[in-house]
Design a protein around this motif. Structure first.
Motif, mmCIF file in Angstrom:
data_model
loop_
_atom_site.group_PDB
_atom_site.id
_atom_site.type_symbol
_atom_site.label_atom_id
_atom_site.label_comp_id
_atom_site.label_asym_id
_atom_site.label_seq_id
_atom_site.Cartn_x
_atom_site.Cartn_y
_atom_site.Cartn_z
ATOM 1 N N ARG A 101 5.131 -4.318 -4.288
ATOM 2 C CA ARG A 101 4.090 -3.491 -4.880
ATOM 3 C C ARG A 101 3.405 -2.599 -3.853
ATOM 4 O O ARG A 101 3.094 -1.437 -4.132
ATOM 5 C CB ARG A 101 3.057 -4.386 -5.564
ATOM 6 C CG ARG A 101 1.948 -3.642 -6.296
ATOM 7 C CD ARG A 101 0.994 -4.625 -6.960
ATOM 8 N NE ARG A 101 1.627 -5.358 -8.024
ATOM 9 C CZ ARG A 101 1.416 -5.136 -9.319
ATOM 10 N NH1 ARG A 101 0.585 -4.181 -9.692
ATOM 11 N NH2 ARG A 101 2.017 -5.858 -10.227
ATOM 12 N N TYR A 102 3.180 -3.128 -2.637
ATOM 13 C CA TYR A 102 2.376 -2.393 -1.656
ATOM 14 C C TYR A 102 3.142 -1.968 -0.403
ATOM 15 O O TYR A 102 2.556 -1.373 0.491
ATOM 16 C CB TYR A 102 1.156 -3.227 -1.253
ATOM 17 C CG TYR A 102 0.252 -3.500 -2.432
ATOM 18 C CD1 TYR A 102 -0.529 -2.490 -2.993
ATOM 19 C CD2 TYR A 102 0.211 -4.761 -3.019
ATOM 20 C CE1 TYR A 102 -1.341 -2.733 -4.089
ATOM 21 C CE2 TYR A 102 -0.598 -5.010 -4.119
ATOM 22 C CZ TYR A 102 -1.359 -3.997 -4.645
ATOM 23 O OH TYR A 102 -2.152 -4.238 -5.733
ATOM 24 N N GLY A 103 4.428 -2.278 -0.327
ATOM 25 C CA GLY A 103 5.250 -1.775 0.764
ATOM 26 C C GLY A 103 5.260 -2.601 2.021
ATOM 27 O O GLY A 103 6.086 -2.389 2.900
ATOM 28 N N SER A 104 4.352 -3.547 2.155
ATOM 29 C CA SER A 104 4.305 -4.421 3.327
ATOM 30 C C SER A 104 3.477 -5.646 2.981
ATOM 31 O O SER A 104 2.956 -5.770 1.869
ATOM 32 C CB SER A 104 3.686 -3.690 4.529
ATOM 33 O OG SER A 104 2.286 -3.532 4.344
ATOM 34 N N LEU A 105 3.359 -6.544 3.947
ATOM 35 C CA LEU A 105 2.547 -7.742 3.747
ATOM 36 C C LEU A 105 1.193 -7.596 4.425
ATOM 37 O O LEU A 105 0.585 -8.574 4.856
ATOM 38 C CB LEU A 105 3.285 -8.972 4.296
ATOM 39 C CG LEU A 105 4.569 -9.352 3.554
ATOM 40 C CD1 LEU A 105 5.235 -10.559 4.203
ATOM 41 C CD2 LEU A 105 4.280 -9.648 2.088
ATOM 42 N N LYS A 106 0.725 -6.352 4.524
ATOM 43 C CA LYS A 106 -0.538 -6.081 5.194
ATOM 44 C C LYS A 106 -1.599 -5.596 4.207
ATOM 45 O O LYS A 106 -1.294 -4.891 3.254
ATOM 46 C CB LYS A 106 -0.349 -5.036 6.290
ATOM 47 C CG LYS A 106 0.603 -5.469 7.398
ATOM 48 C CD LYS A 106 0.752 -4.379 8.442
ATOM 49 C CE LYS A 106 1.717 -4.821 9.537
ATOM 50 N NZ LYS A 106 1.902 -3.749 10.564
ATOM 51 N N LEU A 107 -2.821 -5.998 4.478
ATOM 52 C CA LEU A 107 -3.966 -5.516 3.713
ATOM 53 C C LEU A 107 -5.008 -5.049 4.717
ATOM 54 O O LEU A 107 -5.286 -5.735 5.699
ATOM 55 C CB LEU A 107 -4.556 -6.631 2.841
ATOM 56 C CG LEU A 107 -5.863 -6.296 2.115
ATOM 57 C CD1 LEU A 107 -5.594 -5.297 0.990
ATOM 58 C CD2 LEU A 107 -6.512 -7.562 1.552
ATOM 59 N N VAL A 108 -5.551 -3.866 4.504
ATOM 60 C CA VAL A 108 -6.602 -3.340 5.372
ATOM 61 C C VAL A 108 -7.846 -3.091 4.524
ATOM 62 O O VAL A 108 -7.796 -2.357 3.538
ATOM 63 C CB VAL A 108 -6.172 -2.032 6.076
ATOM 64 C CG1 VAL A 108 -7.307 -1.511 6.945
ATOM 65 C CG2 VAL A 108 -4.920 -2.272 6.918
ATOM 66 N N VAL A 109 -8.933 -3.725 4.910
ATOM 67 C CA VAL A 109 -10.195 -3.609 4.181
ATOM 68 C C VAL A 109 -11.246 -3.032 5.125
ATOM 69 O O VAL A 109 -11.339 -3.436 6.288
ATOM 70 C CB VAL A 109 -10.665 -4.983 3.669
ATOM 71 C CG1 VAL A 109 -11.999 -4.865 2.951
ATOM 72 C CG2 VAL A 109 -9.619 -5.591 2.753
ATOM 73 N N THR A 110 -12.023 -2.091 4.641
ATOM 74 C CA THR A 110 -13.125 -1.529 5.435
ATOM 75 C C THR A 110 -14.449 -2.047 4.889
ATOM 76 O O THR A 110 -14.701 -1.977 3.691
ATOM 77 C CB THR A 110 -13.120 0.008 5.390
ATOM 78 O OG1 THR A 110 -11.881 0.484 5.945
ATOM 79 C CG2 THR A 110 -14.276 0.580 6.208
ATOM 80 N N VAL A 111 -15.269 -2.580 5.780
ATOM 81 C CA VAL A 111 -16.580 -3.112 5.398
ATOM 82 C C VAL A 111 -17.649 -2.336 6.155
ATOM 83 O O VAL A 111 -17.680 -2.355 7.394
ATOM 84 C CB VAL A 111 -16.690 -4.615 5.725
ATOM 85 C CG1 VAL A 111 -18.103 -5.128 5.432
ATOM 86 C CG2 VAL A 111 -15.665 -5.402 4.921
#
Length: 275
Positions: A101-111
């Motif tokens: 679904r997202y192309g990789s196993l990475k998630l980047v979140v900005t707080v």
């Protein structure tokens, strides 16, 4: 039957009604491999139980690799395929779905801390090193915040679900990663969600103030390049950096091992750790 044995049977009966967590296992990548290639890759990973995965063919397989002595001081290796526990298969399926679904196993979140009401809204990036637990306290809060906010994000919800899974597969060539980019009132730093999703750990050498100066956590982490404070000696970045220098036990001066600063017209204060 003794009382001790009866107690043991009772304990096992209680456990049988609960789902027991399996340990996290490492897995080796083998994209679009044939059966023979899977076996050879497993043997190459060494004797023991070896897990291999193929996102292309959507497979998670496990082999028991053994060896027997052979003439001439050599060994014969054999890879025998075994069934994979349902818990690991379920985790792999979730990871494969996320990757597709997202192309990789990475998630980047900005707080953006200043925009979030709470105990850390006014936190300075220097507070990460303000105490022994500065980064840890923020990391615990970040993990809880992300878990709450994940309900509004499909990617976030899926990642939190995988991180909270008690039976994980560690994909060695493409690890599960949830980075958190934290913006402070006067700088930024990167954190990473822990494997169990319970806290966020500061990524080393990522903290910097709003002037772009890297913020060291120890004496040996100081940059070789000079630190620049355009706001001069009265700026908050300069003052907080000086406080950090003192906490690290570094003397202000011009000799080796000291923190030396000078005023440069048009550039404010320029400082460096004398090597």
């Amino acid at each position: 039957m003794t009382k001790q044995l009866l107690a043991s049977y009772f304990f096992l009966a209680v456990l049988s009604g609960q789902a027991l967590a399996l340990p996290t296992v490492p897995a080796v990548r083998c994209d679009a491999c044939t059966d023979e290639q899977f076996e050879q890759r497993a043997i190459g990973a060494g004797v023991g139980t070896r897990y291999l995965y193929d996102f292309t063919g959507r497979q998670l397989r496990t082999f028991n690799v053994s060896r027997e002595p052979a003439p001439g001081g050599r060994f014969v290796y054999e890879a025998t395929e075994q069934s994979v526990s349902a818990e690991y298969v379920a985790f792999f399926d979730k990871a494969a779905d996320y990757r597709q679904r997202y192309g990789s196993l990475k998630l980047v979140v900005t707080v953006n801390l200043p925009n979030i009401p709470g105990p850390h809204a006014g936190m300075s990036v220097f507070d990460i090193y303000g105490s022994a637990n500065g980064a840890a306290h923020l990391g615990n809060w970040l993990a809880a915040h992300i878990a709450t906010a994940a309900a509004n994000s499909d990617a976030g919800a899926r990642m939190i679900d995988m991180k909270n899974d008690s039976s994980q597969v560690r994909f060695q060539e493409e690890p599960l990663s949830a980075k958190v980019l934290v913006n402070f009132k006067n700088g930024r730093a990167e954190f990473e969600l822990s494997e169990n999703g319970e806290t966020c750990r500061l990524v080393p050498n990522t903290a910097q103030d709003s002037n772009g100066n890297p913020i060291p956590g120890s004496r040996n982490q100081f940059s070789e390049l000079p630190y620049s404070f355009p706001g001069g000696a009265t700026s908050s970045n300069y003052r907080e950096f000086m406080e950090l220098v003192q906490r690290l036990g570094i003397t202000v001066g011009t000799s080796q091992g000291m923190w030396a600063c000078s005023s440069v017209p048009g550039l404010g204060e320029t400082c460096r750790l004398v090597r």
